[in-house]
Design a protein around this motif. Structure first.
Motif, mmCIF file in Angstrom:
data_model
loop_
_atom_site.group_PDB
_atom_site.id
_atom_site.type_symbol
_atom_site.label_atom_id
_atom_site.label_comp_id
_atom_site.label_asym_id
_atom_site.label_seq_id
_atom_site.Cartn_x
_atom_site.Cartn_y
_atom_site.Cartn_z
ATOM 1 N N ILE A 327 -31.222 3.424 26.265
ATOM 2 C CA ILE A 327 -31.360 4.564 27.172
ATOM 3 C C ILE A 327 -31.525 4.098 28.613
ATOM 4 N N CYS A 328 -30.788 4.741 29.493
ATOM 5 C CA CYS A 328 -30.978 4.526 30.923
ATOM 6 C C CYS A 328 -31.374 5.856 31.557
ATOM 7 N N VAL A 329 -32.520 5.873 32.210
ATOM 8 C CA VAL A 329 -33.043 7.082 32.852
ATOM 9 C C VAL A 329 -32.810 6.965 34.357
ATOM 10 N N VAL A 330 -32.271 8.028 34.946
ATOM 11 C CA VAL A 330 -31.985 8.012 36.385
ATOM 12 C C VAL A 330 -32.691 9.166 37.081
ATOM 13 N N SER A 331 -33.319 8.864 38.220
ATOM 14 C CA SER A 331 -33.916 9.920 39.046
ATOM 15 C C SER A 331 -33.510 9.715 40.503
ATOM 16 N N PHE A 332 -33.770 10.743 41.312
ATOM 17 C CA PHE A 332 -33.437 10.676 42.741
ATOM 18 C C PHE A 332 -34.705 10.887 43.574
ATOM 19 N N THR A 333 -34.845 10.091 44.616
ATOM 20 C CA THR A 333 -36.094 10.127 45.402
ATOM 21 C C THR A 333 -36.393 11.515 45.968
ATOM 22 N N SER A 334 -35.380 12.278 46.354
ATOM 23 C CA SER A 334 -35.622 13.562 47.027
ATOM 24 C C SER A 334 -35.516 14.756 46.076
ATOM 25 N N ASP A 335 -35.433 14.478 44.779
ATOM 26 C CA ASP A 335 -35.375 15.559 43.780
ATOM 27 C C ASP A 335 -36.788 16.067 43.527
ATOM 28 N N TRP A 336 -37.098 17.256 44.024
ATOM 29 C CA TRP A 336 -38.460 17.784 43.815
ATOM 30 C C TRP A 336 -38.515 18.756 42.647
ATOM 31 N N LEU A 337 -37.361 19.051 42.043
ATOM 32 C CA LEU A 337 -37.325 19.881 40.843
ATOM 33 C C LEU A 337 -37.674 19.008 39.625
ATOM 34 N N PHE A 338 -37.056 17.842 39.562
ATOM 35 C CA PHE A 338 -37.372 16.858 38.524
ATOM 36 C C PHE A 338 -37.689 15.541 39.218
ATOM 37 N N PRO A 339 -38.904 15.444 39.751
ATOM 38 C CA PRO A 339 -39.234 14.259 40.552
ATOM 39 C C PRO A 339 -39.302 12.993 39.710
ATOM 40 N N THR A 340 -39.302 11.863 40.385
ATOM 41 C CA THR A 340 -39.328 10.572 39.703
ATOM 42 C C THR A 340 -40.509 10.455 38.747
ATOM 43 N N SER A 341 -41.598 11.139 39.065
ATOM 44 C CA SER A 341 -42.752 11.076 38.149
ATOM 45 C C SER A 341 -42.382 11.609 36.766
ATOM 46 N N ASP A 342 -41.509 12.601 36.697
ATOM 47 C CA ASP A 342 -41.023 13.101 35.404
ATOM 48 C C ASP A 342 -40.225 12.018 34.676
ATOM 49 N N ALA A 343 -39.371 11.320 35.423
ATOM 50 C CA ALA A 343 -38.555 10.263 34.821
ATOM 51 C C ALA A 343 -39.446 9.137 34.304
ATOM 52 N N ARG A 344 -40.476 8.820 35.074
ATOM 53 C CA ARG A 344 -41.378 7.736 34.659
ATOM 54 C C ARG A 344 -42.083 8.066 33.342
ATOM 55 N N LEU A 350 -40.652 5.779 26.259
ATOM 56 C CA LEU A 350 -39.638 4.944 25.614
ATOM 57 C C LEU A 350 -40.147 3.517 25.459
ATOM 58 N N ASN A 351 -40.830 3.023 26.470
ATOM 59 C CA ASN A 351 -41.406 1.681 26.377
ATOM 60 C C ASN A 351 -42.473 1.642 25.286
ATOM 61 N N ALA A 352 -43.300 2.682 25.242
ATOM 62 C CA ALA A 352 -44.352 2.731 24.218
ATOM 63 C C ALA A 352 -43.748 2.759 22.819
ATOM 64 N N ALA A 353 -42.552 3.339 22.712
ATOM 65 C CA ALA A 353 -41.878 3.417 21.413
ATOM 66 C C ALA A 353 -41.078 2.152 21.121
ATOM 67 N N GLY A 354 -41.113 1.201 22.054
ATOM 68 C CA GLY A 354 -40.380 -0.040 21.854
ATOM 69 C C GLY A 354 -38.873 0.130 21.954
ATOM 70 N N ALA A 355 -38.446 1.160 22.651
ATOM 71 C CA ALA A 355 -37.005 1.422 22.780
ATOM 72 C C ALA A 355 -36.389 0.528 23.846
ATOM 73 N N SER A 356 -35.077 0.451 23.814
ATOM 74 C CA SER A 356 -34.342 -0.284 24.832
ATOM 75 C C SER A 356 -34.107 0.658 26.006
ATOM 76 N N VAL A 357 -34.815 0.405 27.104
ATOM 77 C CA VAL A 357 -34.760 1.378 28.195
ATOM 78 C C VAL A 357 -34.614 0.697 29.554
ATOM 79 N N SER A 358 -33.788 1.292 30.380
ATOM 80 C CA SER A 358 -33.749 0.886 31.781
ATOM 81 C C SER A 358 -33.936 2.132 32.636
ATOM 82 N N PHE A 359 -34.279 1.903 33.882
ATOM 83 C CA PHE A 359 -34.662 3.021 34.745
ATOM 84 C C PHE A 359 -34.174 2.754 36.163
ATOM 85 N N ALA A 360 -33.563 3.754 36.766
ATOM 86 C CA ALA A 360 -33.123 3.607 38.151
ATOM 87 C C ALA A 360 -33.539 4.824 38.949
ATOM 88 N N GLU A 361 -34.240 4.574 40.029
ATOM 89 C CA GLU A 361 -34.543 5.637 40.988
ATOM 90 C C GLU A 361 -33.634 5.410 42.189
#
Lengths: 399, 399
Positions: A327-344, A350-361
């Motif tokens: 899984i790759c999760v993507v967020s945008f710095t100026s997105d206040w509808l779904f802010p990066t805190s939601d992505a985190r 996903l990390n707690a579940a031991g999944a394969s995850v990457s993340f890009a803001e």
């Protein structure tokens, strides 16, 4: 079930084209009959029902190159090319096509219209067996229901496992739901600008939109199609309010600031003096031409109800426990509808579940709608993530 | 001009109380006749017109202890004590009163209802000479007009110079306008949670609200008072949308999260399942009981038009050039309607103008409405700033 393909030619007007599109979409259609009901989260079976969808590219012999693109609240199956009802380009022209990040020369792209919508898939404007539109008699649908219906579509297409499920906003919610509900059927997932649950503020904005629709006397308790009215004013207000949340303060400032619309001075009246007012009114008025008001109620409600952790004992990590989906999760710095805190939150789970995850803001001032816009860093991430997933799955490199 | 004092007793209903309040406010009233027209920024004279206001505390012999409190969009002159129409406490009970930061044992506090409002000062619900309500025939008013009217009120009260002008949100805009328009009449100014100009995003939110009101068929092109209707549904939607912007994402999450309202499970319908929905609906419904829809249009427009620099050649610093007014600007970290960046613009301009300026950004998750709420750091700042201003002006220390 049966499969139908219909072309619309020379529709008398845009409104007529939309009406016909809803009945006979300019896309593939699969109907599930009484033998294949959809068990809804509301606890009832939906049957019969249908899914309208478009495909782009070619399914390979191994059936291993399929990418499911899930659309957002008011999106549809028309990713690229001229939209049959509006005449405008598809909503993800920037992302999908030959040589694009989601490369249709390499991948088989499927985009279904979601349950509850109004572009061919069963929704409140669809007709019941009695011949009248459902209106509010259609049971409420959820993101989980949308995804279960999509799984039935994949069965119908003979695709056991997707290379990737992706989408932005509500499309990202669906991609997450896919990873949770069908971990063996998605090799990879790429949720963009979304959350694992809808926030109080977002529910509040949706509620304003629904109240605006319902406050319009022409809504007629949802029976406007039967009574020959249309809650255009209420739906336009709903769209205007929502549209502000799709942008950012800085994007609005950059695009419009306090610039006046076709005038040199303030008029001291209630006309659209400012460009931003004129722009918003335009967004409202074009939206009501293409979208069904009850669908707007149903789909906003589906997003409000979305709370992936709630289905897994309140622990989001449990939704992904043991999953092999990358899984790759993507967020945008100026997105206040779904802010990066939601992505985190998603990434932590996903990390707690031991999944394969990457993340890009991604740093951008374009706000939530950045996933629909020219955003080179997003293109690179999607291209790279899909390339790696394809390699890991053993797909041949592109000619 | 003439001065009248009227008490309302035993009004038949709250709605009736509000109607009577508009005609005969439970406060002081000054009427300016044909000999004292108000020249509006729209380029026309308003005459006759009246200002309803409340005072608290006692004016000292030197007439040097007067503080003007300017209210926000939907505020009024009832700072403290039971509101005569709603029965609720005044809007600034936390800040104003004996021993409070704006100490009525030391200061003489004046709070006028703004021009365009509906609590006794001339607004669109006021009657013309012909006996019918103005409706949209009232010229548009600006923040500058509100402040010029307040200056006439001070003349009437025999107050040459204020110790301080203060207020939050639109009240802060008025305090800034005072410092710019009447630098010799304000010893100090304390604008809170405001900006020197309304942003594109804020104009957009206001435009949504106005469109919601105007979309209501009961608005009748602004003639609802004459035609005996009331655009309650549209005004409620406008209030709901605005109310979200007064809070913060984190405050909404803290207060409501995804908690359900009086139920244990989702109902799979369009009722207010979530507490935040129920709360918003309540905010909408109580607002329409106390506020005039046309006033909402006029005052939001006044805020949209506010751009202090525009009146000074586009350079905000010029608005304050040479001014001796000491100014303290306050912002809140979670206020996304008037973010700290707006406050910084004011502070930079004041510094560029060589003004005496201090600045406080208060850390809080309460959003824009923090200025109305229990915010100890704000209380300390207001208390300290006023104390210093009083000392600098030579006021005797409090007994």
């Amino acid at each position: 079930m049966s499969v139908i393909r219909v072309e619309i030619e020379g529709a008398a007007s845009r409104a007529e084209a939309i009406r016909r599109e809803a009945d006979e979409p300019h896309s593939e259609l699969v109907r599930f009959g009484a033998e294949k009901p959809l068990r809804l989260d509301a606890g009832v079976d939906l049957s019969p029902f249908q899914i309208a969808y478009k495909t782009y590219g070619t399914l390979n012999a191994e059936r291993s190159n399929a990418i499911l693109v899930c659309h957002a609240l008011t999106g549809d199956q028309y990713l690229i090319g001229e939209h049959p009802a509006t005449g405008k380009p598809g909503w993800w022209e920037t992302m999908v096509g030959p040589g694009k990040p989601i490369d249709t020369e390499r991948f088989f792209v499927i985009c279904p219209n979601v349950l509850g919508s109004c572009m061919g898939t069963t929704g409140p404007a669809s007709k019941t067996a009695g011949g009248e539109p459902y209106g509010l008699s259609l049971p409420l649908v959820t993101i989980g229901d949308m995804v279960r219906a999509q799984a039935m579509l994949l069965d119908h297409l003979g695709i056991e496992s997707l290379l990737c499920a992706t989408g932005g906003s509500m499309g990202g919610m669906q991609a997450l739901q896919w990873a949770a509900s069908y971990p063996k059927r998605v090799f990879a997932a790429l949720p963009i600008a979304c959350a694992a649950r809808h926030s109080a503020q977002n529910i509040a904005f949706h509620e304003v939109g629904r109240q605006a629709v319902m406050a319009d006397p022409d809504w007629r308790n949802g029976r406007y199609l039967i009574e020959g009215t249309s809650p255009r004013r209420g739906l336009a207000v709903a769209r205007m309010a929502a549209h502000i949340t799709y942008l950012s303060d800085s994007a609005l400032h950059r695009k419009f600031g306090r610039e006046l619309q076709d005038r040199k001075a303030l008029t001291f009246g209630f006309d659209a003096d400012f460009q931003v007012e004129s722009y918003l009114r335009h967004q409202g008025s074009i939206f009501v031409e293409r979208f069904d008001a009850n669908s707007y109620l149903y789909i906003t409600r589906a997003m409000d109800y979305f709370d992936l952790a709630a289905d897994y004992g309140g622990v989001l990590a449990n939704a992904f426990r043991g999953a092999k989906t990358r899984i790759c999760v993507v967020s945008f710095t100026s997105d206040w509808l779904f802010p990066t805190s939601d992505a985190r939150q998603i990434v932590h789970a996903l990390n707690a579940a031991g999944a394969s995850v990457s993340f890009a803001e991604i740093v951008t001032d374009k706000g939530h709608d950045a996933f629909l816009l020219e955003e080179p860093e997003l293109f690179e991430i999607v291209r790279g993530f899909l390339k790696a997933a394809a390699r890991a799955r053993g797909l041949k490199a592109k000619g």
